[in-house]
Write an enzyme that holds these catalytic residues in place. Structure first.
Site, PDB file in Angstrom:
ATOM      1  N   ARG A 174      -4.627   7.875  -1.339  1.00 53.86           N
ATOM      2  CA  ARG A 174      -3.801   7.929  -0.144  1.00 53.86           C
ATOM      3  C   ARG A 174      -3.763   6.531   0.449  1.00 53.86           C
ATOM      4  O   ARG A 174      -4.681   5.729   0.249  1.00 53.86           O
ATOM      5  CB  ARG A 174      -4.354   8.921   0.881  1.00 53.86           C
ATOM      6  CG  ARG A 174      -5.653   8.512   1.546  1.00 53.86           C
ATOM      7  CD  ARG A 174      -6.122   9.540   2.574  1.00 53.86           C
ATOM      8  NE  ARG A 174      -7.361   9.141   3.228  1.00 53.86           N
ATOM      9  CZ  ARG A 174      -7.418   8.381   4.310  1.00 53.86           C
ATOM     10  NH1 ARG A 174      -6.309   7.911   4.868  1.00 53.86           N
ATOM     11  NH2 ARG A 174      -8.586   8.075   4.848  1.00 53.86           N
TER      12      ARG A 174
ATOM     13  N   SER B  12      -1.761  -0.615   1.554  1.00 57.07           N
ATOM     14  CA  SER B  12      -1.802  -1.284   0.255  1.00 57.07           C
ATOM     15  C   SER B  12      -3.170  -1.897  -0.037  1.00 57.07           C
ATOM     16  O   SER B  12      -3.275  -2.884  -0.767  1.00 57.07           O
ATOM     17  CB  SER B  12      -0.715  -2.360   0.153  1.00 57.07           C
ATOM     18  OG  SER B  12       0.559  -1.780   0.296  1.00 57.07           O
ATOM     19  N   ARG B  13      -4.208  -1.317   0.550  1.00 57.07           N
ATOM     20  CA  ARG B  13      -5.604  -1.736   0.347  1.00 57.07           C
ATOM     21  C   ARG B  13      -5.889  -3.131   0.899  1.00 57.07           C
ATOM     22  O   ARG B  13      -6.879  -3.766   0.522  1.00 57.07           O
ATOM     23  CB  ARG B  13      -5.988  -1.681  -1.146  1.00 57.07           C
ATOM     24  CG  ARG B  13      -5.871  -0.280  -1.764  1.00 57.07           C
ATOM     25  CD  ARG B  13      -6.725   0.720  -1.001  1.00 57.07           C
ATOM     26  NE  ARG B  13      -6.836   2.014  -1.671  1.00 57.07           N
ATOM     27  CZ  ARG B  13      -6.128   3.095  -1.365  1.00 57.07           C
ATOM     28  NH1 ARG B  13      -5.219   3.032  -0.400  1.00 57.07           N
ATOM     29  NH2 ARG B  13      -6.309   4.226  -1.991  1.00 57.07           N
ATOM     30  N   LEU B  14      -5.069  -3.621   1.814  1.00 58.56           N
ATOM     31  CA  LEU B  14      -5.364  -4.882   2.496  1.00 58.56           C
ATOM     32  C   LEU B  14      -6.207  -4.567   3.729  1.00 58.56           C
ATOM     33  O   LEU B  14      -5.734  -4.621   4.867  1.00 58.56           O
ATOM     34  CB  LEU B  14      -4.065  -5.618   2.866  1.00 58.56           C
ATOM     35  CG  LEU B  14      -3.298  -6.210   1.685  1.00 58.56           C
ATOM     36  CD1 LEU B  14      -2.005  -6.861   2.175  1.00 58.56           C
ATOM     37  CD2 LEU B  14      -4.161  -7.245   0.961  1.00 58.56           C
ATOM     38  N   HIS B  15      -7.460  -4.218   3.483  1.00 59.48           N
ATOM     39  CA  HIS B  15      -8.361  -3.807   4.552  1.00 59.48           C
ATOM     40  C   HIS B  15      -8.818  -5.003   5.382  1.00 59.48           C
ATOM     41  O   HIS B  15      -8.830  -6.143   4.916  1.00 59.48           O
ATOM     42  CB  HIS B  15      -9.592  -3.117   3.960  1.00 59.48           C
ATOM     43  CG  HIS B  15      -9.276  -2.086   2.930  1.00 59.48           C
ATOM     44  ND1 HIS B  15      -8.371  -1.063   3.147  1.00 59.48           N
ATOM     45  CD2 HIS B  15      -9.741  -1.927   1.655  1.00 59.48           C
ATOM     46  CE1 HIS B  15      -8.312  -0.307   2.064  1.00 59.48           C
ATOM     47  NE2 HIS B  15      -9.114  -0.809   1.147  1.00 59.48           N
TER      48      HIS B  15
END
Length: 215
Positions: free
Chosen positions: A12, A193-196
């Protein structure tokens, strides 16, 4: 189990928002309290649940959930049976890590540090605040010890309830409180987009140094 269970397509996206340096309080304890309160307002059913990771004398790790009971600038506190696996591991290696996860806000908080036993008086005070059922369960259980079946455990609880009909069951001296004194905090905000966003607080003499990490 036969065959591979494949979860590579299970994912997700994180859309709760971003975290900027300007959003952070210079004091990690203030920031931690803020995130706990926001998790509760967001509807998390158990915001004080935290994964506690310890390691035995050989370095083999173990992790389980415990409940945060109180904290201040000295550290994060919980209570448990010192005869348990975690109690024995902390006696052998008094370093641990904690992790909170609040999925409603796509947030994690990680802490690392040394662990100390709280005074007996703290354990006694908190034990007396617990519901009678919880006190009986704690007194009846030698946590992590093998037991024949559930009926045997229930019989131990019933015997204690009969012995202390007024509910004044004594605390076993092995039931203690622990404090983790963090040397490091990491506040993690899930990003699209997993750019945490990840920010780490590390102790710098009398203050805290804040750095950003790559996701």
């Amino acid at each position: 189990m036969e065959g591979e269970i494949d979860h590579r397509a299970t994912r997700r996206d994180f859309r709760a928002g971003t975290l900027a340096r300007a959003d952070l309080n210079p004091d990690p304890w203030v920031q931690m309290q803020r995130w706990l309160e926001e998790a509760e307002r967001a509807g998390n059913f158990d915001p004080t649940a935290m994964a506690l990771a310890t390691a035995d004398g050989g370095g083999f790790p173990n992790v389980r959930y415990v409940l945060l009971k109180h904290f201040d600038a000295r550290g994060v506190c919980w209570y448990t049976d010192s005869r348990s696996q975690k109690g024995q591991e902390l006696a052998a290696n008094a370093r641990a890590a904690l992790a909170f996860y609040w999925p409603e806000l796509d947030r994690q908080l990680r802490l690392q540090g040394e662990v100390f036993l709280l005074p007996e008086s703290d354990a006694e005070s908190y034990f007396r605040q617990r519901p009678i059922g919880s006190r009986l369960a704690a007194a009846a259980s030698e946590q992590s010890r093998e037991i024949v079946d559930r009926a045997h455990l229930e019989a131990r609880v019933a015997e204690l309830a009969a012995r202390y009909p007024d509910g004044d069951v004594p605390r076993n001296p092995a039931w203690r409180g622990y404090r983790l004194a963090p040397q490091r905090f990491e506040f993690w905000q899930g990003g699209s987009s997993r750019l945490h966003d990840r920010f780490v607080y590390t102790r710098n003499e009398e203050s805290w140094r804040i750095t950003r990490l790559m996701p």
